[in-house]
Design a protein around this motif. Structure first.
Motif, short mmCIF file in Angstrom:
data_model
loop_
_atom_site.label_atom_id
_atom_site.label_comp_id
_atom_site.label_asym_id
_atom_site.label_seq_id
_atom_site.Cartn_x
_atom_site.Cartn_y
_atom_site.Cartn_z
N VAL A 1 -4.13 0.78 -1.82
CA VAL A 1 -3.92 -0.54 -1.21
C VAL A 1 -3.56 -1.47 -2.36
O VAL A 1 -4.41 -1.74 -3.22
CB VAL A 1 -5.18 -1.03 -0.47
N ALA B 1 -8.31 -6.35 3.87
CA ALA B 1 -7.77 -7.67 4.24
C ALA B 1 -8.89 -8.69 4.32
O ALA B 1 -9.99 -8.39 4.80
CB ALA B 1 -7.04 -7.58 5.56
N PRO B 2 -8.61 -9.91 3.89
CA PRO B 2 -9.64 -10.96 4.01
C PRO B 2 -9.97 -11.21 5.47
O PRO B 2 -9.09 -11.19 6.33
CB PRO B 2 -9.00 -12.19 3.37
N ARG B 3 -11.22 -11.42 5.74
CA ARG B 3 -11.68 -11.65 7.10
C ARG B 3 -11.47 -13.11 7.47
O ARG B 3 -11.67 -14.01 6.66
CB ARG B 3 -13.16 -11.31 7.22
N ARG B 4 -11.11 -13.33 8.71
CA ARG B 4 -10.98 -14.69 9.22
C ARG B 4 -12.35 -15.15 9.69
O ARG B 4 -13.13 -14.37 10.21
CB ARG B 4 -10.01 -14.74 10.38
N SER C 1 0.84 -1.19 0.00
CA SER C 1 0.00 0.00 0.00
C SER C 1 0.88 1.24 0.00
O SER C 1 2.05 1.19 0.33
CB SER C 1 -0.93 -0.02 1.20
N ARG D 1 -6.09 -0.69 4.54
CA ARG D 1 -5.51 -2.03 4.39
C ARG D 1 -6.28 -3.05 5.23
O ARG D 1 -6.53 -4.16 4.78
CB ARG D 1 -4.04 -2.03 4.81
N GLN D 2 -6.66 -2.66 6.44
CA GLN D 2 -7.42 -3.57 7.30
C GLN D 2 -8.79 -3.87 6.71
O GLN D 2 -9.27 -5.00 6.79
CB GLN D 2 -7.55 -2.99 8.70
#
Length: 87
Positions: free
Chosen positions: A27, A76-79, A2, A72-73
């Motif tokens: 990003v 980001a792919p979620r868990r 990013s 960025r958060q």
């Protein structure tokens, strides 16, 4: 990766230019939006460039780096499921 890039902050037509700061927030290779701050403001306001970052629209950040981290958060792919501690 990013990144954020500086950009000039233009004035409204017919008014004298007001010094300020603006940064493009990226990003990876996606432009998330930009953050801008007028000279009389303390915080940077996020302006979304795509619908994927609309949740950040209008939020204020102390620094462009803080806005970049939030973008960025969000990207980001979620868990799945709650985080677990292993003893």
């Amino acid at each position: 990766m990013s990144n954020f890039h500086s950009a000039s902050h233009s004035s409204v037509a017919g008014q004298p230019p007001q010094p300020g700061l603006a940064y493009v927030i990226e990003v990876g290779e996606t432009q998330a939006g930009l953050v801008a701050r007028r000279a009389d403001e303390r915080f940077f306001t996020f302006i979304s460039a795509t619908s994927a970052f609309n949740r950040l629209e209008g939020q204020r950040f102390a620094t462009p780096g803080a806005a970049e981290l939030a973008a960025r958060q969000l990207a980001a792919p979620r868990r799945h499921g709650p985080a677990r501690l292993v003893a």
